[in-house]
Design a protein around this motif. Sequence first.
Motif, PDB file in Angstrom:
ATOM      1  N   UNK A  20      87.732  54.719 -30.944  1.00 17.22           N
ATOM      2  CA  UNK A  20      86.582  55.217 -31.139  1.00 17.22           C
ATOM      3  C   UNK A  20      85.468  54.179 -30.888  1.00 17.22           C
ATOM      4  N   UNK A  21      84.497  54.628 -30.142  1.00 16.80           N
ATOM      5  CA  UNK A  21      83.168  53.781 -29.821  1.00 16.80           C
ATOM      6  C   UNK A  21      82.053  54.403 -30.704  1.00 16.80           C
ATOM      7  N   UNK A  22      81.342  53.298 -31.174  1.00 16.74           N
ATOM      8  CA  UNK A  22      80.153  53.588 -32.232  1.00 16.74           C
ATOM      9  C   UNK A  22      78.955  52.599 -31.884  1.00 16.74           C
ATOM     10  N   UNK A  23      77.838  53.098 -32.183  1.00 24.27           N
ATOM     11  CA  UNK A  23      76.759  52.351 -32.216  1.00 24.27           C
ATOM     12  C   UNK A  23      76.594  51.260 -33.142  1.00 24.27           C
ATOM     13  N   UNK A  24      76.784  50.047 -32.878  1.00 21.60           N
ATOM     14  CA  UNK A  24      76.603  48.748 -33.736  1.00 21.60           C
ATOM     15  C   UNK A  24      75.061  49.183 -34.157  1.00 21.60           C
ATOM     16  N   UNK A  25      74.020  49.226 -33.204  1.00 19.35           N
ATOM     17  CA  UNK A  25      72.496  49.302 -33.689  1.00 19.35           C
ATOM     18  C   UNK A  25      72.266  50.209 -34.962  1.00 19.35           C
ATOM     19  N   UNK A  29      80.876  49.990 -36.479  1.00 24.80           N
ATOM     20  CA  UNK A  29      81.716  48.961 -36.508  1.00 24.80           C
ATOM     21  C   UNK A  29      82.168  48.793 -35.163  1.00 24.80           C
ATOM     22  N   UNK A  30      81.719  48.951 -33.951  1.00 24.96           N
ATOM     23  CA  UNK A  30      82.097  48.860 -32.697  1.00 24.96           C
ATOM     24  C   UNK A  30      82.996  49.744 -32.092  1.00 24.96           C
ATOM     25  N   UNK A  31      84.297  49.137 -31.827  1.00 24.01           N
ATOM     26  CA  UNK A  31      85.623  49.831 -31.371  1.00 24.01           C
ATOM     27  C   UNK A  31      86.602  49.962 -32.707  1.00 24.01           C
ATOM     28  N   UNK A  32      86.640  51.219 -32.852  1.00 25.82           N
ATOM     29  CA  UNK A  32      87.641  51.444 -34.217  1.00 25.82           C
ATOM     30  C   UNK A  32      88.801  51.790 -33.551  1.00 25.82           C
ATOM     31  N   UNK A  33      90.051  51.210 -33.939  1.00 25.44           N
ATOM     32  CA  UNK A  33      91.541  51.513 -33.551  1.00 25.44           C
ATOM     33  C   UNK A  33      91.850  52.375 -34.479  1.00 25.44           C
ATOM     34  N   UNK A  34      92.292  53.684 -34.421  1.00 24.54           N
ATOM     35  CA  UNK A  34      92.728  54.484 -35.388  1.00 24.54           C
ATOM     36  C   UNK A  34      94.240  55.135 -35.027  1.00 24.54           C
ATOM     37  N   UNK A  54      77.104  48.181 -29.106  1.00 24.61           N
ATOM     38  CA  UNK A  54      76.938  49.731 -28.790  1.00 24.61           C
ATOM     39  C   UNK A  54      78.056  50.295 -27.666  1.00 24.61           C
ATOM     40  N   UNK A  55      79.071  49.955 -28.154  1.00 28.11           N
ATOM     41  CA  UNK A  55      80.182  50.639 -27.021  1.00 28.11           C
ATOM     42  C   UNK A  55      79.968  52.268 -27.192  1.00 28.11           C
ATOM     43  N   UNK A  56      79.239  52.821 -26.441  1.00 26.06           N
ATOM     44  CA  UNK A  56      79.035  54.066 -26.704  1.00 26.06           C
ATOM     45  C   UNK A  56      79.804  55.026 -25.727  1.00 26.06           C
ATOM     46  N   UNK A  57      80.594  54.371 -24.852  1.00 26.98           N
ATOM     47  CA  UNK A  57      81.663  55.362 -24.037  1.00 26.98           C
ATOM     48  C   UNK A  57      82.837  54.132 -23.739  1.00 26.98           C
TER      49      UNK A  57
END
Length: 358
Positions: A20-25, A29-34, A54-57
């Motif tokens: 899961x990528x997320x906006x650090x800004x 948390x960046x890239x979450x491994x679930x 910001x790993x948005x994709x």
Amino acid sequence: MGGSERRNPTDVSGGQWAYIGSFTSGGGHGITVAAVDPATGALTPRTAVDTVENPSCLALAPDTGVLYAVSDTTPGRAAAFLPGAGTLTALGPAVEVGGAGPTHLSVAGRRLLTANYASGSVSSLPLAADGSVSGPPAVLAHHGSGPDTDRQQGPHAHQVLSDPSGDWVLTVDLGTDSVRVCALDPATGDLRTHAETVLRSGSGPRHLAFHPDGEVVYVLHELEPQVTVCRWDPASGQLEPLSEVAIDTDDAPEDVRAYPSVVSVSSDGRFVRAAVRGSNTLHTLSLADGTEKPRVTSSVSCGGSWPRDLVADPSGRRLYVANEWSGDVTWFDVDPRSGQLRRAGAVSVPAAACVVFA
């Protein structure tokens, strides 16, 4: 691994993982491994790596399993990670893509492609044998504008991907109301525009998806809640618009504008699905009347706010939605006959932007 890392020791996945990528800004948390529970589809976050801003994709290479991420920044960057059992190991430092604000990336042979929204260009970067990214990038600049002076003052490439044949690269540009078909030189990585399909002026195409038959393309527009159905000819590299289908947004408040975000096609080729921000809805379109005649058959709440991504799990039995503003990923069970969605669960992921499955 480098950078900060968050861990949760619980593992119920049986070896199934989601990234899961997320906006650090935005507090992500960046890239979450679930871990993925194969029985229920529930996601259990195990690790978060914030070495990429910001790993948005995200995208997984189909042959090597390497995970790639864009850094939606200026200048834009791309990074590679080797997935392990609930971990990610960086394959070298992030590499500049030669453009600003990349919003999408995909793998084409031994090249990594990025769509650079802010600079209105697409980039092609070489991949080493171990899957790591290097430079320099080959960059193809888009040109043009649209009538929306706030959003279309210039080109804004939003998506770049290969067609199913692997012979062509398609780039979706919100700023120029068009989809470009490009040829990729496998030796140099250079991209050359082969054709450009102009769509409705001011509609702002954002994202497209191929039907599994490889002959029909569905283009979702961000500035107008609609899908354009196109016929794709891989032999000639031509994309032909056929019709437009409005997406129902009656549930949105009158003062809230609808911003469609992503379109996908079910693996069995029977349904098209689209997410709409603002109204925060997921729409299911049936293809029972034919692949070129989608019609909206049901709409449900995304279960959060500002759905930026939706993706089916590998089985096709569930659909997952990354809700950026509410900071969660929700998932839905898919009725195998009707295609209707029933919410089944959610997990907190601040500023969630995208989801991919190993």
